[in-house]
Scaffold this active site. Structure first.
Site, PDB file in Angstrom:
ATOM      1  N   TYR A   1     -14.683  33.101  32.880  1.00  0.00           N
ATOM      2  CA  TYR A   1     -14.136  31.759  33.058  1.00  0.00           C
ATOM      3  C   TYR A   1     -14.803  31.040  34.227  1.00  0.00           C
ATOM      4  CZ  TYR A   1     -10.272  33.085  29.934  1.00  0.00           C
ATOM      5  OH  TYR A   1      -9.518  33.500  28.861  1.00  0.00           O
ATOM      6  N   SER A   2     -15.012  29.763  34.043  1.00  0.00           N
ATOM      7  CA  SER A   2     -15.508  28.853  35.066  1.00  0.00           C
ATOM      8  C   SER A   2     -16.765  29.386  35.762  1.00  0.00           C
ATOM      9  CB  SER A   2     -14.399  28.531  36.064  1.00  0.00           C
ATOM     10  OG  SER A   2     -14.566  27.206  36.547  1.00  0.00           O
TER      11      SER A   2
END
Length: 417
Positions: free
Chosen positions: A154-155
């Protein structure tokens, strides 16, 4: 721990973390600080120093791992991702410095055939992330690089994973969260209720903008938003470049996180598979079997020679088949009962025409027989000439009749000469 969080993720600066990741980040940092080795590790948490890689057996190898299995270097991208950390701190934190040093060593290591980024992270700091991602992207083509989201990328972790040649997601994993976040804490009411008042003494009109003792002014909020938007533009452009997507498509994800199947449909990942199977398949791709290697070494010249040989063999086989067919046809015409008394005509049909045997025999049957003194028929002609040498016609064919010439040729073709 709140002081550490504030230091790593200051308000107004932006962070590349998943939605609601603050609690997990705090827990990871707390677990790392509980490590008995934490004081020693924190002393080397800055930029990489000389002698970065510990000797085999040293306790630091657990925090700066360099694991190569079946030609695949496994680089962990786990926990909170931090700029000025030169360690891979278990499942709790990984430093961009460590990842880059491992990448550089793997690219230079002749024993490493491919690089695997093993991701399980909610994200991390902006600082240092995009520089690392550019370094990974620049290494494409030098050696195969594959990212494995097991379970999450994620991210900040997805930014890193997107730089790989391919992304594999576990069935229960996910990727995405292409977005940037920051926050502001307004403690003014709490301070007022506590009877506390903070007075800043400063120079420079914007020096205390965004402080937590007062509400966030609109102008400061707008400036922070512009900063976040600019970081978002960099993030979107980076992922679009890495994944070969349109920037509009990346931006349209609006920082959503995607399940394995959703990530494939959105173009954010390439395949679904368990970590063990996917890494094993990667190693197999890098280490082909001996049969595959033999096939891969066939040159264009070898291929052309093989084609020419096959063509020649085909032509030879075709010629042999044609000769056998012609022999059968001639034998059928000259050996037919209808050829008796019509030998000259039979030889004409056999050697001077392409008539099928059945048609030639039918024509012979309809033709009148020719009278021949001293006997007639092919056998009589052959008897008058005696028995020539095997496999060769008479040496002087100029004195032979057309019938004799035909008989000699027939015997040669039929293997009776």
């Amino acid at each position: 721990m709140s002081n550490l969080m504030a230091a790593l993720f200051p308000e107004g600066r932006g962070a590349l973390v998943d939605e609601g990741a603050a609690g997990e980040i705090a827990a990871c940092l707390s677990a790392a600080m509980s490590d008995p080795r934490a004081p020693e590790l924190m002393s080397v948490q800055g930029a990489a120093e000389d002698g970065f890689w510990p000797a085999p057996g040293h306790w630091m190898t657990a925090y700066r791992p360099y694991v190569v299995a079946n030609g695949v270097l496994q680089i962990p991208v786990k926990g909170v991702l931090l700029a000025n950390l030169s360690l891979a701190w278990g499942a709790y934190a990984t430093g961009y410095v460590y990842i880059r040093r491992a990448l550089e060593r793997g690219l230079a290591d002749p024993q490493v055939k491919g690089i695997a980024l093993l991701c399980d992270s909610p994200g991390g700091e902006v600082a240092g992330n995009f520089d690392l991602v550019d370094a990974i992207f620049a290494a494409r083509g030098t050696k195969p690089i594959r990212a494995f989201a097991h379970e999450r990328a994620y991210s900040a972790a997805y930014s890193i994973a997107s730089a790989a040649d391919r992304i594999v997601v576990s069935r229960t994993g996910g990727v995405g969260s292409v977005g940037v976040v920051t926050s502001h804490t307004d403690a003014s009411v709490a301070l007022e209720r506590a009877g506390l008042k903070v007075t800043f003494i400063f120079a420079g009109r914007h020096k205390v903008d965004g402080n937590p003792t007062e509400p966030l002014p609109d102008a400061v909020k707008a400036r922070w938003q512009a900063r976040i938007d600019e970081l978002m533009d960099v993030f979107v452009a980076t992922v679009a470049r890495n994944r070969g997507m349109k920037a509009e498509a990346v931006r349209a994800t609006e920082a959503l996180t995607y399940t394995a199947s959703q990530s494939i449909a959105a173009g954010l990942a390439d395949e679904i598979g368990s970590l063990a199977d996917a890494v094993a398949a990667f190693a197999a791709d890098l280490n082909p079997s001996s049969e595959d290697e033999t096939m891969s070494t066939i040159t264009e010249a070898d291929h052309a020679a093989a084609v020419a040989s096959a063509r020649s063999a085909g032509e030879t086989a075709g010629q042999a088949a044609g000769a056998a067919s012609a022999k059968t046809r001639i034998q059928a015409i000259l050996g037919a009962d209808e050829a008796n008394g019509r030998e000259t005509l039979a030889q004409h049909f056999a050697f001077q025409t392409d008539l099928p045997a059945e048609a030639a025999v039918a024509a012979l049957g309809a033709a009148p027989k020719a009278a021949a003194p001293g006997g007639s028929g092919l056998a009589a002609d052959m008897a008058r000439e005696g028995q020539p040498n095997l496999g060769a016609p008479p040496a002087d064919q100029s004195r032979m009749s057309e019938t004799d010439k035909g008989a000699a040729a027939a015997k040669a073709l039929l293997g009776k000469a």
